[in-house]
Write an enzyme that holds these catalytic residues in place. Structure first.
Site, PDB file in Angstrom:
ATOM      1  N   GLY A 258       0.806  -1.213   0.000  1.00 28.64           N
ATOM      2  CA  GLY A 258       0.000   0.000   0.000  1.00 28.64           C
ATOM      3  C   GLY A 258       0.841   1.265   0.000  1.00 28.64           C
ATOM      4  O   GLY A 258       0.665   2.152  -0.834  1.00 28.64           O
ATOM      5  N   GLU A 261       6.565   4.132   4.929  1.00 32.89           N
ATOM      6  CA  GLU A 261       6.735   5.263   5.839  1.00 32.89           C
ATOM      7  C   GLU A 261       8.136   5.858   5.875  1.00 32.89           C
ATOM      8  O   GLU A 261       8.525   6.456   6.882  1.00 32.89           O
ATOM      9  CB  GLU A 261       6.371   4.804   7.251  1.00 32.89           C
ATOM     10  CG  GLU A 261       7.338   3.781   7.884  1.00 32.89           C
ATOM     11  CD  GLU A 261       6.919   2.316   7.749  1.00 32.89           C
ATOM     12  OE1 GLU A 261       6.170   2.001   6.798  1.00 32.89           O
ATOM     13  OE2 GLU A 261       7.348   1.497   8.574  1.00 32.89           O
ATOM     14  N   GLU A 295       0.766   5.814   7.511  1.00 32.91           N
ATOM     15  CA  GLU A 295       2.179   6.087   7.218  1.00 32.91           C
ATOM     16  C   GLU A 295       2.664   7.301   8.000  1.00 32.91           C
ATOM     17  O   GLU A 295       3.779   7.321   8.504  1.00 32.91           O
ATOM     18  CB  GLU A 295       2.401   6.285   5.713  1.00 32.91           C
ATOM     19  CG  GLU A 295       1.882   5.157   4.819  1.00 32.91           C
ATOM     20  CD  GLU A 295       2.337   3.757   5.216  1.00 32.91           C
ATOM     21  OE1 GLU A 295       3.422   3.618   5.817  1.00 32.91           O
ATOM     22  OE2 GLU A 295       1.589   2.792   4.934  1.00 32.91           O
ATOM     23  N   HIS A 298       3.436   6.355  11.536  1.00 29.27           N
ATOM     24  CA  HIS A 298       4.693   5.614  11.684  1.00 29.27           C
ATOM     25  C   HIS A 298       5.853   6.531  12.063  1.00 29.27           C
ATOM     26  O   HIS A 298       6.872   6.053  12.572  1.00 29.27           O
ATOM     27  CB  HIS A 298       5.055   4.923  10.367  1.00 29.27           C
ATOM     28  CG  HIS A 298       4.578   3.500  10.243  1.00 29.27           C
ATOM     29  ND1 HIS A 298       4.698   2.574  11.257  1.00 29.27           N
ATOM     30  CD2 HIS A 298       4.020   2.834   9.192  1.00 29.27           C
ATOM     31  CE1 HIS A 298       4.228   1.396  10.839  1.00 29.27           C
ATOM     32  NE2 HIS A 298       3.796   1.536   9.601  1.00 29.27           N
TER      33      HIS A 298
HETATM   34  N1  TRP Z   1       5.780  -0.638   6.320  1.00 26.83           N
HETATM   35  C1  TRP Z   1       4.755  -0.576   5.315  1.00 26.83           C
HETATM   36  C2  TRP Z   1       3.477  -0.228   6.066  1.00 26.83           C
HETATM   37  O1  TRP Z   1       3.224   0.874   6.335  1.00 26.83           O
HETATM   38  C3  TRP Z   1       4.570  -1.861   4.584  1.00 26.83           C
HETATM   39  C4  TRP Z   1       5.349  -2.024   3.331  1.00 26.83           C
HETATM   40  C5  TRP Z   1       5.370  -1.199   2.285  1.00 26.83           C
HETATM   41  C6  TRP Z   1       6.131  -3.110   2.940  1.00 26.83           C
HETATM   42  N2  TRP Z   1       6.139  -1.719   1.293  1.00 26.83           N
HETATM   43  C7  TRP Z   1       6.604  -2.897   1.667  1.00 26.83           C
HETATM   44  C8  TRP Z   1       6.470  -4.276   3.557  1.00 26.83           C
HETATM   45  C9  TRP Z   1       7.397  -3.789   0.992  1.00 26.83           C
HETATM   46  C10 TRP Z   1       7.289  -5.188   2.887  1.00 26.83           C
HETATM   47  C11 TRP Z   1       7.748  -4.938   1.622  1.00 26.83           C
HETATM   48  O2  TRP Z   1       2.751  -1.057   6.516  1.00 26.83           O
HETATM   49 ZN    ZN Z   2       2.721   0.088   8.576  1.00 27.14          ZN
END
Ligand code: TRP
Ligand code: ZN
Length: 865
Positions: A258, A261, A295, A298
């Protein structure tokens, strides 16, 4: 199978990093197939690690051009996964590492590391993408201050933090906040920005910029508004302020998830940024709001305070999902949001918990960490925070959060640290509660009621079925919100939070005086607001469901009771193809529709039917392995009966029209949700789908266009509508995704596989773009249950064909799609055999990625169910 060679990573093997990196200087000379990256790292021995260790750096899919330590050229031992320099070759406890690497963003189809999307450079470093950019200790407990120089001909050159200098063909950035490598980001491209600003509560001005491709700048206003509301909300509710002078969001079309962050430079799947009434549905607006908030939140829960290792992923994700759900509940209708969150939890997380991919909120081992960005880590992780919040109360929760940000700023933590923080503020032993993080599976709870005319005794019994690797389970702490009603609907007990912690536990409830003239036992309303994520195994009968549907003062349980009745009814209608629906149920649903005190959004949810999967699982409890088509037919019969039972459907539909131009607010969206449901009912009574056709022709917004289009597809009357829709929206990627996905989901099973196959040959089907792949292949395999489970097995073959095709290109997305086979053991034997054949075909593929290999081998290990 490849998996055999990929190592299993275990939580218990954690050791601290041997070397720390205080600062990172990166220079990028951008080139589509030969980008040069120079990295200068100030490194030192970690005093907390065992001394005398070799310098081991992660690195993949790149060429090492040169390496030097303190200016002296070195020749480390380079493998496919990294490099090692023997301790003896290091000059002392601190030194400067410099290396130059070459990478090829244009051919990076995995979308991890530095890659190109429609001519623009961008990065995705979570979880382990930074190691595809340069050699580095690529783990979240190494936090460094980054300075970045980008050289490239693109007009916009971005990285984390604040811009420090720029000139023609170059730009420099500095991020003062130490961060783990997974939060690094770089963007370069021909972009335009939608700008705004936000003044923090301490009076600092923050410039806000959303970068998109030229032509899309008119579709950023809603995302920007959601961002400003998120910033304000985090100040108001958590007292958290933004900590840089600039906050940027970039929308990219090719993205595995999606959004991400990255510090000061969030990168989004463009699907979750761009919106206009003509192109986005109400659900799109809601998701944009939620993901923008997620995001942004985060920044504190994830970035300032991060995870020690990837086993602790829920530390940031569960908490941040909980925070974004709180935000959405505040911005919209709290009960409606709660119902939506619980429905999603059941559809995705309960399903995961019940199958071969079940794992604890904090897993203990993995082969590929990308496979653990799951509903369990995210959504169940959020439920666990919600339970903690209700157990300790609002005041202690916020005292705990304040302490968390004060004590642990700039640290990389574990779940033990998180729990200890709340033990410190509450003086409570939370060790039993912490089992929620360690124990997989959904607890089953039964309730026995005893009423002696004076007191109501409830006996709760809890158990959790075995999950892979966890045959025995222990009792959990269950915060159960309970209310009690008298048979006339008046309140016998206000909502109270019971704390159930034993395998069997009896509670005596004190009730208000029984109203005169009322006879009969009091009726408990259990797990109000879904205060604990459990399966309540009640056998109370349909009269009880009808009563609570009519009278419960808790909106969640009111919806839940309607749901329970609908499930019971549909189960009986599957078992007996001639059975007509109970009049009491139809009357109850009609009463909901007529209740002027209820919000249209709530009515739409209450009138929606349980999914085929929900009914399937209920029938599994009786030992049956029903054909999903038979369940679908029962749903259709119930839908027809309800349509025939509601007087004046067309008038009711007309009254729901929202006057004036489209607005995406929750009230208007709720009316459209209900009108969509009524349109579905009306169409059950019309052989020519005339109302849907007229709605499609007249719609001035995407929500109603899609509602009508899906009905037309379902009814086999969509030929012209599909052609004109495609014609109108050609070139708009997000809308064309909807065109693919509506057909994948709504085409009747008999033609579905053929229709989807034909669409895979459509010139607009670019399977390398994850959104398009998910729209068509995911839309079919996850959204068209009867088509996917067709008896001839062609649905399974279709999914497997495309997993096999995508795996070498984009293993992360291929693995996620392969996960759609997870419930194979639940189906009848012929279907099991057909799914097994496809799973084995994937497993035997030479060169299968470790992502898909891990998922498929876990699924194949599923015990007979
Ligand atoms: N940390 C991201 C979130 O807000 C998740 C995420 C985005 C992600 N791109 C990714 C996780 C690629 C693994 C690989 O939830
Ligand atoms: Zn997240």
């Amino acid at each position: 199978m490849r998996t055999e060679t990929a190592p299993t990573i275990r939580l218990k093997d954690y050791t601290p990093p041997a070397y720390l990196v205080d600062s990172v200087h990166l220079t990028f000379a951008l080139h589509p197939t030969a980008t040069r990256v120079t990295a200068r790292l100030a490194m030192r021995v970690n005093p907390a690690a065992a001394p005398g260790q070799d310098l081991a750096l992660d690195g993949e899919a790149m060429e090492l051009i040169s390496a030097a330590i303190d200016g002296v050229k070195v020749s480390p031992n380079v493998t496919k996964t990294g490099l090692v320099l023997p301790a003896a070759e290091l000059p002392g406890d601190s030194f400067e590492w410099v290396c130059e690497t070459e990478i090829s963003p244009e051919t990076n189809t995995a979308l991890e590391g530095l890659y190109m999307s429609k001519g623009m450079y961008c990065t995705q470093c979570e979880a382990e993408g930074f190691r595809k950019i340069t050699y580095f200790p690529d783990r979240p407990d190494v936090m460094s201050v980054y300075t970045v120089r980008i050289e490239g001909e693109q007009p916009v050159l971005l990285s984390n933090g604040n811009p420090t200098a720029s000139g023609p063909g170059w730009a420099e950035w500095h991020d003062p906040h130490p961060k783990p490598s997974y939060l690094f980001a770089l963007v370069a491209g021909d972009l335009v920005s939608h700008n705004d600003s936000f003044t923090t509560r301490s009076g600092r001005d923050v410039a806000l910029k959303i970068f998109v491709r030229p032509g899309d700048e008119g579709r950023c206003a809603y995302a920007m508004d959601a961002l400003k509301r998120s910033m304000k909300w985090d100040e108001d509710v958590y007292r958290l302020e933004y900590d840089l002078d600039l906050f940027m969001i970039v929308a990219v079309d090719d993205f595995n998830m999606g959004a991400m962050e990255n510090k000061g430079l969030n990168i989004f799947n463009s699907k979750y940024v761009l919106a206009s009434p003509e192109t986005a549905t109400d659900l799109d607006y809601e998701l944009i709001e939620g993901i923008i908030a997620h995001e942004y939140f985060h920044n504190w829960t994830g970035n300032r305070i991060t995870c020690r290792d990837w086993f602790q992923l829920c530390l940031k994700e569960g908490l941040t999902v909980y925070r974004d759900q709180q935000f959405s509940a505040d911005q919209r209708s709290a009960p409606v949001q709660r119902i939506g969150n619980v429905a999603a939890l059941r559809a995705r997380q309960f399903r995961e918990d019940a199958g071969p991919l079940a794992h604890p909120v904090r897993p203990e081992e993995y082969i590929e960490i990308n496979n653990f960005y799951t509903a369990t880590v995210y959504e169940k992780g959020a439920e666990v925070i919600g339970m903690l919040h209700s157990l300790i109360g609002d005041e202690a929760y916020h005292r705990g959060m304040d302490r968390y940000f004060e004590v642990h700023d700039n640290q990389a933590l574990t779940i033990e640290d998180w729990i200890a923080n709340f033990e410190a503020v509450t003086n409570r032993d939370l060790s039993q509660f912490a089992r929620w993080y360690a124990q997989a599976g959904t607890p089953r709870v039964t309730v026995e009621e005893a009423w002696d005319g004076a007191t109501l005794k409830l006996t709760f019994r809890q158990s959790t079925p075995p999950t892979p690797g966890q045959p025995e389970k222990s009792p959990l702490v269950l915060p159960l919100a309970i209310g009690v009603l008298w048979p006339d609907g008046s309140e016998a007990m206000e909502t109270r939070l019971l704390e159930i912690s034993e395998a069997e536990q009896t509670v005596e409830l004190e009730l208000n005086d029984r109203p005169v003239n009322v006879t009969g036992a009091p009726i408990p309303s259990i797990n109000r607001g879904f205060s604990a994520p459990i399966i309540l195994e009640q056998t109370v009968g349909t009269e009880r469901h009808a009563f609570l549907l009519a009278h419960d003062t808790d909106p969640f349980n009111r919806w839940e009771s309607g749901r329970a009745y609908l499930r019971d009814m549909l189960v009986r209608m599957v078992q007996d193809a001639d059975l007509a629906p109970d009049a009491a149920l139809l009357d109850g649903l009609l009463a909901v529709l007529d209740d002027t005190a209820l919000d249209p959004a709530f009515k739409a949810l209450a009138l929606g039917f349980p999914s085929i999967d929900d009914i399937f699982l209920d029938l599994r409890k009786t030992g049956a392995r029903p054909d999903p088509q038979v369940i679908s037919d029962a749903r259709t019969r119930l839908d027809r009966a309800l349509a025939a039972h509601v007087p004046g459907l067309a008038d009711r539909l007309g009254q729901l029209a929202v006057p004036g131009p489209y607005t995406p607010d929750a009230a208007a969206a709720g009316k459209r949700a209900l009108s969509g449901r009524l349109l579905g009912l009306v169409s059950r009574l019309e052989p020519d789908a005339a109302t849907a056709r007229a709605t499609f022709a007249a719609a001035d917004n995407m929500t109603q266009s899609m509602q009508a289009l899906e009905i037309l597809i379902r009814e086999g009357q969509a030929k012209d509508a599909l052609a004109s829709f495609h014609q109108r929206w050609q070139g708009n990627a997000g809308v064309i995704d909807k065109w693919f996905s509506a057909q994948a989901r709504a085409t009747p099973a008999k033609q579905a596989v053929e229709a989807v196959r034909a669409l895979t040959a459509h010139p607009d089907f670019d399977y390398k773009t994850p959104n398009r792949f998910r729209a068509l292949i995911g839309g079919f395999a996850a959204g068209n249950v009867t088509g996917f489970h067709r008896a001839d097995g062609e649905g399974y073959r279709l999914l497997a064909d495309w997993v096999v095709t995508l795996d070498p290109i984009n293993p992360q997305t291929a693995a996620r799609m392969a996960g759609l086979f997870e419930s194979w053991r639940q189906y009848d034997e012929p279907r099991q055999a057909l799914m097994l054949a496809q799973l084995q075909r994937i497993a035997d593929l030479p060169g299968l990625s470790k992502d898909t290999g891990e998922i498929v081998s876990r699924i194949l290990d599923a015990p007979a169910a």
